[in-house]
Design a protein around this motif. Structure first.
Motif, PDB file in Angstrom:
ATOM      1  N   LEU A  52      69.299  92.266 -39.314  1.00 17.75           N
ATOM      2  CA  LEU A  52      67.857  92.508 -39.135  1.00 17.75           C
ATOM      3  C   LEU A  52      67.153  92.604 -40.493  1.00 17.75           C
ATOM      4  CD1 LEU A  52      67.860  95.011 -36.119  1.00 17.75           C
ATOM      5  CD2 LEU A  52      67.436  92.556 -36.070  1.00 17.75           C
ATOM      6  N   VAL A  55      66.569  88.935 -42.019  1.00 12.38           N
ATOM      7  CA  VAL A  55      65.412  88.149 -41.551  1.00 12.38           C
ATOM      8  C   VAL A  55      64.101  88.915 -41.719  1.00 12.38           C
ATOM      9  CG1 VAL A  55      66.622  86.625 -39.945  1.00 12.38           C
ATOM     10  CG2 VAL A  55      65.842  88.856 -39.156  1.00 12.38           C
ATOM     11  N   LEU A  57      63.180  91.771 -40.470  1.00 10.11           N
ATOM     12  CA  LEU A  57      62.691  92.603 -39.364  1.00 10.11           C
ATOM     13  C   LEU A  57      62.772  94.079 -39.738  1.00 10.11           C
ATOM     14  CD1 LEU A  57      64.055  90.991 -36.079  1.00 10.11           C
ATOM     15  CD2 LEU A  57      61.692  91.194 -36.767  1.00 10.11           C
ATOM     16  N   ARG A  83      61.907  83.578 -42.801  1.00 10.77           N
ATOM     17  CA  ARG A  83      62.414  83.359 -41.435  1.00 10.77           C
ATOM     18  C   ARG A  83      62.633  81.882 -41.134  1.00 10.77           C
ATOM     19  NH1 ARG A  83      58.659  88.132 -38.969  1.00 10.77           N
ATOM     20  NH2 ARG A  83      59.928  89.822 -39.789  1.00 10.77           N
ATOM     21  N   LEU A  88      68.292  83.660 -37.190  1.00 10.44           N
ATOM     22  CA  LEU A  88      69.145  84.674 -36.563  1.00 10.44           C
ATOM     23  C   LEU A  88      69.336  84.347 -35.084  1.00 10.44           C
ATOM     24  CD1 LEU A  88      70.594  87.416 -36.348  1.00 10.44           C
ATOM     25  CD2 LEU A  88      68.374  88.527 -36.238  1.00 10.44           C
ATOM     26  N   PHE A  90      70.666  86.028 -31.789  1.00  5.02           N
ATOM     27  CA  PHE A  90      71.029  87.344 -31.258  1.00  5.02           C
ATOM     28  C   PHE A  90      72.236  87.249 -30.323  1.00  5.02           C
ATOM     29  CE2 PHE A  90      66.605  87.855 -32.411  1.00  5.02           C
ATOM     30  CZ  PHE A  90      66.568  89.123 -32.943  1.00  5.02           C
ATOM     31  N   ASP A  92      72.466  88.640 -27.394  1.00  6.69           N
ATOM     32  CA  ASP A  92      71.963  88.364 -26.053  1.00  6.69           C
ATOM     33  C   ASP A  92      70.944  87.230 -26.146  1.00  6.69           C
ATOM     34  OD1 ASP A  92      70.919  88.348 -23.534  1.00  6.69           O
ATOM     35  OD2 ASP A  92      70.005  90.335 -23.629  1.00  6.69           O
ATOM     36  N   GLN A  95      67.178  87.412 -25.467  1.00  7.75           N
ATOM     37  CA  GLN A  95      66.293  88.047 -26.432  1.00  7.75           C
ATOM     38  C   GLN A  95      65.444  87.023 -27.191  1.00  7.75           C
ATOM     39  OE1 GLN A  95      68.749  90.985 -28.284  1.00  7.75           O
ATOM     40  NE2 GLN A  95      67.148  91.590 -29.704  1.00  7.75           N
ATOM     41  N   GLN A  96      65.896  85.790 -27.243  1.00 11.18           N
ATOM     42  CA  GLN A  96      65.125  84.845 -28.047  1.00 11.18           C
ATOM     43  C   GLN A  96      64.744  83.559 -27.329  1.00 11.18           C
ATOM     44  OE1 GLN A  96      68.805  84.516 -30.735  1.00 11.18           O
ATOM     45  NE2 GLN A  96      67.445  82.931 -31.437  1.00 11.18           N
ATOM     46  N   GLY A 109      59.599  76.969 -32.265  1.00  7.76           N
ATOM     47  CA  GLY A 109      59.453  77.324 -33.681  1.00  7.76           C
ATOM     48  C   GLY A 109      58.862  76.181 -34.494  1.00  7.76           C
ATOM     49  N   GLY A 156      67.652  76.387 -30.830  1.00  6.66           N
ATOM     50  CA  GLY A 156      66.295  76.753 -31.234  1.00  6.66           C
ATOM     51  C   GLY A 156      66.239  77.149 -32.698  1.00  6.66           C
TER      52      GLY A 156
END
Lengths: 285, 243
Positions: A52, A55, A57, A83, A88, A90, A92, A95-96, A109, A156
């Motif tokens: 985290l 990137v 965050l 970014r 990144l 994740f 799960d 989540q993205q 993106g 992605g």
């Protein structure tokens, strides 16, 4: 630090609110450029927090995050650029995954960068092909299997052509076939020059896949080096409760005169070849 | 775009035409969904049934009156002990319910036609072409993604509770449902936080840019059936008006 690195953490400290212990306590570690790096450590050792930070965050409360030798700036524009350079994935995938089909989601993106639609289409097609998702490109995301969702999430990120890809336990909950497909995809990304970092609890996978290993423990770096260095002796890993990979354990159990001057096998094929040569010698002898 | 226009025209017709024609519209739209789009009848039935459940809940308000009916007005009545007023039903109330059912069925069939036969992304593209505000489209998109996440979370929670024996008795079940709703809320908030992190890492700059609109050709057979059907419905309405 003299090695050529993608990203480096220098004395980074981070403490989540309402927790007793800091998640990162003076973490100093570098991610070598162009390598396949495995990040090992127990739950709560700071692996996800490191990602985290990478990137942007999370922002270090103390210490510095360096990219290409320069401290990362947290201004809006620079953060967006960071970014784009660091992707990144994740643990799960839900989540993205934002849009409703793999094709739409992968282009999400890219469209944000103001890229021309034709270029977006060709990049998406290439990534879909690379990760074996072409047949699923228009299927609703909620109808995909977990492995397909994980590959879509990776696609992605990949479409953005980042210099560094971070994957948080990408093989967790995957069946062997989906895992093999995902690792094939990662290898092809790495062959194109992208630095790949993967968090994993699977020591066997780390041993056979990575060419650099970082071991985190309680928010600091316990060891970093090649798999041969890290798995040379079980002491460091055992001290923090991690196990040796099966092949490394077998290798260490062989008599010294057999292993001396021979490179340790990193996968089943290499080990089989080594056994073949040893048995051949014995038969010859 | 063609499909959306077709659905919009049908929606307007479903609103203004004669109740018999409204029922015909409901059947015709059902044919498009079940026969052409191959939507499983069970899923279609479940959606229609769920939506009509709300109509069912509003039936007492439509049918039952409370007061003093005029002579011969009530087709059924119930004297409440100790009160001078009665509960009663009238043929007009029944007719009102039937008319409403026809209109609801037709409008519902048009909505389901557009929802079930159009990929969500394309639907958003069409709405954008129709000048729908960006913020509404983004909300729709996030809600659409969240519907499945919510369903997934609820299914997981429900399964886990059933595997652990669940609860027996009505009161215990109610308590279980309430605690499940609380867990669902906590889980959903966790997922929302995750999704917002995911958006940030993927370069979200305050606006979700949707893919551009792609024009598709409509098979002649479908176009012919649609135009002919609309013409027939309008002609039938005119006949009913003149008759």
């Amino acid at each position: 630090m003299n090695i050529d690195y993608s990203l480096a953490f220098e004395d980074v400290v981070f403490h989540y609110p309402d927790t007793m212990e800091p998640a990162l306590r003076g973490l100093t570690v570098a991610i070598p450029k162009g390598c396949k790096t495995a990040l090992l450590g127990h739950n709560g050792s700071g692996k996800s927090t490191l990602f985290l930070h990478a990137v942007g965050l999370l922002r270090p409360q103390m210490g510095t995050l360096l990219q290409a030798g320069l401290p990362v700036s947290y201004a809006k524009k620079e953060l967006a650029a960071l970014r784009r350079r660091v992707g990144l994935v994740f643990q799960d995938p839900e989540q993205q995954l934002i849009l409703s089909t793999p094709m739409e989601d992968i282009s999400f993106g890219l469209r944000g960068t103001g890229m021309d639609e034709k270029e977006i289409e060709s990049r998406c097609a290439a990534v879909l092909e690379q990760l074996n998702l072409t047949a699923l490109k228009d299927k609703p995301i909620h109808q995909l299997s977990l492995g397909q969702k994980k590959r879509t999430a990776l696609a992605g990120v990949l479409a953005m052509e980042p210099e560094l890809i971070l994957l948080d336990e990408p093989t967790s909950y995957l069946d062997p076939l989906s895992e093999a497909q995902l690792l094939d995809g990662l290898d092809s990304i790495h062959r194109k020059g992208t630095t790949v970092v993967m968090v994993t609890h699977d020591m066997n996978l780390a041993y056979r896949w990575a060419d650099w290993i970082i071991v985190l423990d309680h928010g600091s770096c316990r060891a970093a080096g090649t798999p041969d260095d890290i798995f040379a002796g079980p002491e460091t890993l055992q001290a923090i409760g991690l196990e040796l990979p099966l092949l490394a354990e077998l290798w260490h159990s062989l008599p010294l005169h057999v292993t001396q001057g021979v490179t340790a096998p990193r996968n089943a094929g290499d080990f089989k070849a080594l056994l073949g040569s040893l048995l051949g010698e014995r038969m010859d002898g | 775009m063609w499909k959306s226009l077709f659905a919009a025209v049908m929606f307007i017709l479903a609103y203004v035409l004669h109740p018999v024609l409204q029922m015909l519209i409901a059947l015709w739209m059902m044919r498009w969904c079940l026969l052409y789009a191959k939507i499983p009848p069970r899923a279609y039935g479940l959606l229609v049934g769920t939506a009509l459940l709300f109509f069912g809940l509003s039936l007492p308000a439509l049918l039952v009156e409370f007061g003093h009916p005029a002579a011969g007005e009530a087709s059924w009545h119930l004297q409440i002990p100790g009160m001078s007023r009665v509960l009663y039903m009238t043929p007009a109330g029944g007719m009102r319910a039937v008319l409403l059912l026809a209109r609801v069925s037709a409008c519902l069939a048009c909505c389901l036609f557009i929802i079930l036969t159009t990929p969500f992304g394309e639907l958003l593209q069409v709405l954008r072409r129709l000048w729908m505000p960006q913020i509404v489209l983004e909300l729709m998109l996030i809600m659409y993604r969240f519907l499945f996440l919510l369903d997934d979370t609820a299914h997981g929670l429900h399964l886990a509770r059933r595997l652990r024996g669940g609860q027996r008795g009505f009161r215990a079940k109610l308590r279980e449902a309430a605690s499940m709703a609380a867990s669902l809320f906590a889980n959903t908030m966790h997922r929302y936080y995750g999704l917002s992190q995911g958006l940030a890492t993927r370069g979200f700059t305050g606006e979700i840019l949707l893919p551009p609109y792609v024009k598709r050709t409509v098979p002649r057979r479908f176009a012919f059936e649609a135009y002919a059907g609309i013409a027939l419905l309008v002609a039938a309405q005119l006949c009913l008006l003149w008759a």
